[in-house]
Design an enzyme around this catalytic site. Sequence first.
Site, PDB file in Angstrom:
ATOM      1  N   ARG A   1      25.692  31.438  41.949  1.00  0.00           N
ATOM      2  CA  ARG A   1      24.938  31.421  41.034  1.00  0.00           C
ATOM      3  C   ARG A   1      25.543  30.969  39.978  1.00  0.00           C
ATOM      4  NH1 ARG A   1      24.830  38.216  40.423  1.00  0.00           N
ATOM      5  NH2 ARG A   1      23.995  37.626  42.861  1.00  0.00           N
TER       6      ARG A   1
ATOM      7  N   GLU B   1      43.504  45.564  41.728  1.00  0.00           N
ATOM      8  CA  GLU B   1      43.037  45.732  39.882  1.00  0.00           C
ATOM      9  C   GLU B   1      42.142  46.477  40.126  1.00  0.00           C
ATOM     10  OE1 GLU B   1      41.922  42.128  38.127  1.00  0.00           O
ATOM     11  OE2 GLU B   1      39.317  42.885  37.350  1.00  0.00           O
TER      12      GLU B   1
ATOM     13  N   HIS C   1      34.918  33.387  39.449  1.00  0.00           N
ATOM     14  CA  HIS C   1      34.340  34.449  40.680  1.00  0.00           C
ATOM     15  C   HIS C   1      33.378  33.055  41.440  1.00  0.00           C
ATOM     16  CE1 HIS C   1      32.642  37.614  42.336  1.00  0.00           C
ATOM     17  NE2 HIS C   1      32.205  36.822  43.737  1.00  0.00           N
TER      18      HIS C   1
ATOM     19  N   GLU D   1      38.521  34.953  42.206  1.00  0.00           N
ATOM     20  CA  GLU D   1      37.551  35.726  42.345  1.00  0.00           C
ATOM     21  C   GLU D   1      36.364  35.794  44.061  1.00  0.00           C
ATOM     22  OE1 GLU D   1      35.740  38.186  40.037  1.00  0.00           O
ATOM     23  OE2 GLU D   1      37.406  38.407  38.351  1.00  0.00           O
TER      24      GLU D   1
ATOM     25  N   THR E   1      30.019  42.459  40.020  1.00  0.00           N
ATOM     26  CA  THR E   1      30.220  43.549  41.436  1.00  0.00           C
ATOM     27  C   THR E   1      30.140  44.827  41.346  1.00  0.00           C
ATOM     28  OG1 THR E   1      31.357  41.862  41.336  1.00  0.00           O
ATOM     29  CG2 THR E   1      32.573  43.756  42.147  1.00  0.00           C
TER      30      THR E   1
ATOM     31  N   HIS F   1      30.711  33.092  33.346  1.00  0.00           N
ATOM     32  CA  HIS F   1      29.008  33.091  31.997  1.00  0.00           C
ATOM     33  C   HIS F   1      29.006  32.141  31.681  1.00  0.00           C
ATOM     34  CE1 HIS F   1      28.292  36.830  34.657  1.00  0.00           C
ATOM     35  NE2 HIS F   1      28.982  37.297  34.264  1.00  0.00           N
TER      36      HIS F   1
ATOM     37  N   ASN G   1      37.793  35.194  32.099  1.00  0.00           N
ATOM     38  CA  ASN G   1      36.624  35.326  33.141  1.00  0.00           C
ATOM     39  C   ASN G   1      35.366  34.279  32.910  1.00  0.00           C
ATOM     40  OD1 ASN G   1      34.533  35.683  34.565  1.00  0.00           O
ATOM     41  ND2 ASN G   1      35.552  36.706  36.021  1.00  0.00           N
TER      42      ASN G   1
HETATM   43  N1  PXP Z   1      37.294  41.499  37.186  1.00  0.00           N
HETATM   44  C1  PXP Z   1      36.776  41.487  38.008  1.00  0.00           C
HETATM   45  C2  PXP Z   1      37.465  41.928  39.603  1.00  0.00           C
HETATM   46  C3  PXP Z   1      35.489  40.987  37.639  1.00  0.00           C
HETATM   47  O1  PXP Z   1      35.003  40.895  39.200  1.00  0.00           O
HETATM   48  C4  PXP Z   1      35.001  40.643  37.113  1.00  0.00           C
HETATM   49  C5  PXP Z   1      33.860  40.253  36.924  1.00  0.00           C
HETATM   50  O2  PXP Z   1      33.210  38.939  37.012  1.00  0.00           O
HETATM   51  C6  PXP Z   1      35.541  41.141  36.184  1.00  0.00           C
HETATM   52  C7  PXP Z   1      37.492  41.840  36.421  1.00  0.00           C
HETATM   53  C8  PXP Z   1      35.268  41.003  34.945  1.00  0.00           C
HETATM   54  O3  PXP Z   1      33.900  41.793  34.429  1.00  0.00           O
HETATM   55  P1  PXP Z   1      33.315  41.184  33.184  1.00  0.00           P
HETATM   56  O4  PXP Z   1      32.702  40.560  33.093  1.00  0.00           O
HETATM   57  O5  PXP Z   1      31.903  42.585  32.304  1.00  0.00           O
HETATM   58  O6  PXP Z   1      34.397  41.487  32.316  1.00  0.00           O
END
Ligand code: PXP
Length: 260
Positions: free
Chosen positions: A54, A156, A48, A75, A106, A15, A12
Amino acid sequence: MSPKSHLRLGVNIDHVATIRNARGGEHPDPVRAAKLAAAAGADGITAHLREDRRHIRDGDIARLKDETGLPLNLEMAATPEMLEIALRHSPHACCIVPERREEVTTEGGLDAAGLHNHLAPVVARLSDKGIRVSLFINAETRQLEAARSLGAHIVELHTGAYCDAVIARESAKRDAELARLAEAARNGAALGLEVHAGHGLTFDTVAPVAAMPELAELNIGHFLIGEAIFTGLDASIKRMRAVMDEARHGADAGEAMGRA
Ligand code: PXP
């Protein structure tokens, strides 16, 4: 599913966009991070698109889909705006998440059971377009059953409560959360759902989750991007891959991946 099956890693990159947006320009580019993730061994990219934009912006979605060569897991909240965007871009998969404007991340799973009538047309329209639909749920039987009856392809499982218990050093809660996740992974697979997991996973928390044989994919973001500040994205992803492989296949596989 075979205990030796490959566990996919979805990276993901939200960030990277958080840092970019702190100054409003183009750097650092989440698409560049996604390409690096692909080269480091990621099996997919997750992003996402939030209502408040953001981190990921609309323009990122088309580039992530077209330029990275990896399946894109979008997402999204189950809103008309997001549905229209998803149908326009046709990502490999859409993971429907609950979204509240004021939350930092989330916070919990989607109430697939309580929101059945709201979710049913969204799942149907995405599926009709050939998009795999995933529901981000807490590890609860009624949510698994609701996902099944909605016709979702994937669930998930939210690993946040387990990771929070590790951070708080609450070992009884950690063990209970892991047992809940393992049971949900078994039950989800028995219902014919593909089972993924994610949220809050780190080098210290990923192994017992990766060892669950029914899981097909982990989605990990914040920790990998944070760790990349110290070691680089390539090293942080390769190490996560190695820890996952060692948990699932034994030390030799983990070391081999770590050397790769
Ligand atoms: N899975 C989902 C559905 C999420 O919403 C997120 C956070 O955006 C993640 C996985 C990844 O989480 P993290 O950034 O804490 O690893």
